[in-house]
Design an enzyme around this catalytic site. Structure first.
Site, short mmCIF file in Angstrom:
data_model
loop_
_atom_site.label_atom_id
_atom_site.label_comp_id
_atom_site.label_asym_id
_atom_site.label_seq_id
_atom_site.Cartn_x
_atom_site.Cartn_y
_atom_site.Cartn_z
N ASP A 6 0.88 -1.17 0.00
CA ASP A 6 0.00 0.00 0.00
C ASP A 6 0.91 1.22 0.00
O ASP A 6 1.47 1.59 1.03
CB ASP A 6 -0.91 -0.02 1.23
N VAL A 7 1.07 1.85 -1.16
CA VAL A 7 2.03 2.94 -1.32
C VAL A 7 1.30 4.28 -1.25
O VAL A 7 0.51 4.62 -2.14
CB VAL A 7 2.79 2.83 -2.66
N GLY A 8 1.56 5.03 -0.18
CA GLY A 8 0.98 6.36 -0.02
C GLY A 8 2.01 7.43 -0.29
O GLY A 8 3.19 7.15 -0.51
N MET A 12 4.70 3.91 2.93
CA MET A 12 4.12 2.72 2.32
C MET A 12 4.08 1.62 3.38
O MET A 12 4.95 1.55 4.25
CB MET A 12 4.90 2.27 1.08
N ALA A 108 -6.23 4.54 -6.45
CA ALA A 108 -6.17 3.11 -6.17
C ALA A 108 -6.47 2.82 -4.70
O ALA A 108 -7.14 1.84 -4.37
CB ALA A 108 -4.80 2.56 -6.55
N ASP A 109 -5.99 3.69 -3.80
CA ASP A 109 -6.22 3.48 -2.37
C ASP A 109 -7.70 3.55 -2.04
O ASP A 109 -8.20 2.78 -1.20
CB ASP A 109 -5.44 4.49 -1.55
N ARG A 110 -8.44 4.44 -2.69
CA ARG A 110 -9.87 4.59 -2.42
C ARG A 110 -10.64 3.36 -2.91
O ARG A 110 -11.59 2.90 -2.25
CB ARG A 110 -10.40 5.87 -3.06
N ASP A 129 -10.15 7.72 5.23
CA ASP A 129 -8.74 7.31 5.27
C ASP A 129 -7.89 8.53 5.61
O ASP A 129 -7.78 9.47 4.83
CB ASP A 129 -8.33 6.74 3.91
N THR A 184 1.49 28.03 24.04
CA THR A 184 1.35 28.07 22.59
C THR A 184 1.25 26.67 22.01
O THR A 184 0.43 26.40 21.13
CB THR A 184 2.55 28.81 21.96
#
Length: 256
Positions: A6-8, A12, A108-110, A129, A184
């Site tokens: 699974d390459v994001g 990955m 492709a991930d969807r 996701d 902060t």
């Protein structure tokens, strides 16, 4: 054994399945500059550490949203695994009826998430996701992929605040204690997390109205899914391996 990628855009995830059981997984940085041999050395070392024999890999399937990485990974599979990988894209069997104006534009991930979501949780559903971008995908009662929404990821939002406001530091994404903050750093964490929770809840609320169905399940995945889901009112399930499961399911569909 089946090797899944699974390459994001940022990371990955690699997984190994024996049948329908995930037995190993690793998360590494997506590097567009790495060669197939560099990926070969890295992945071989990961395998060796966990006593995985690369010669036991029977098949490989890849889902990628980063075209520049595909050539190196495909060559890695051919050279090191001795396998031609199955690549999620046009022409692959998914069993998914995509109602997008141009189905080729759906990442492709969807697609992989939708296949897994329908198989594991049924329909209608909304799949969220949390990646570099956060995607929201709507599945109809009939199991059709209707479309969805793409929002900037929470890390992108946090980094933009740091880059654009000269006196604000880079902060860890952590659960805030309150909104009336005394520092902060905590003020930024509160604004980022609670602001993003509001974004998630609002998009899901509108999407449910547009689906106009009873019992819409909402499933979240991705690296920050647990952090956000713990604060939202709208996420029913968190499934950290949804995409890997989808890859396994699609692989099996293409063996029939």
């Amino acid at each position: 054994m089946l090797l899944v990628f699974d390459v994001g855009n940022t990371n990955m995830v690699l997984g190994i399945y024996k049948g329908d059981k995930l037995v190993n997984y690793w998360r590494i940085k997506t590097d567009r500059e790495k060669t197939s041999d560099e990926y070969g050395i890295l992945i071989s070392n990961l395998f060796d550490y966990d006593n995985v024999n690369i010669s036991d890999i029977d098949d490989v399937i890849i889902s990628s949203v980063v075209p520049n990485v595909m050539h190196s990974l495909e060559n890695f599979c051919i050279k090191y695994c001795k396998k031609q990988p199955l690549i999620v894209g046009p022409g692959i069997k998914t069993g998914l009826n995509i109602k997008y104006d141009n189905p080729k534009q759906v990442g492709a991930d969807r697609i992989v998430n939708a296949v897994a979501g329908i198989e594991k949780y049924g329909a209608p559903s909304i799949l969220v996701d949390f990646g570099t971008a956060t995607t929201f995908c709507a599945i109809s009662e009939k199991g059709e992929y209707l479309g969805g929404t793409i929002a900037p990821g929470i890390k992108i939002s946090s980094e933009a605040l740091f880059q654009s406001a000269s006196k604000l530091p880079r902060v860890e994404l952590a659960k805030p204690g309150m909104t009336i903050c005394k520092s902060t750093v905590s003020a930024m964490q509160s604004g980022i997390i609670y602001g993003y929770v509001g974004l998630v809840d609002k998009i899901i609320s509108i999407m449910k109205k547009e689906l106009n169905c009873d019992d819409v399940k909402v499933i979240a995945t991705g690296g920050l899914a647990k952090l956000i889901a713990s604060e939202t009112k709208s996420i029913d399930y968190v499934d950290g391996f949804l995409t890997l499961e989808g890859l396994r399911i699609i692989y099996e569909k293409n063996q029939e």
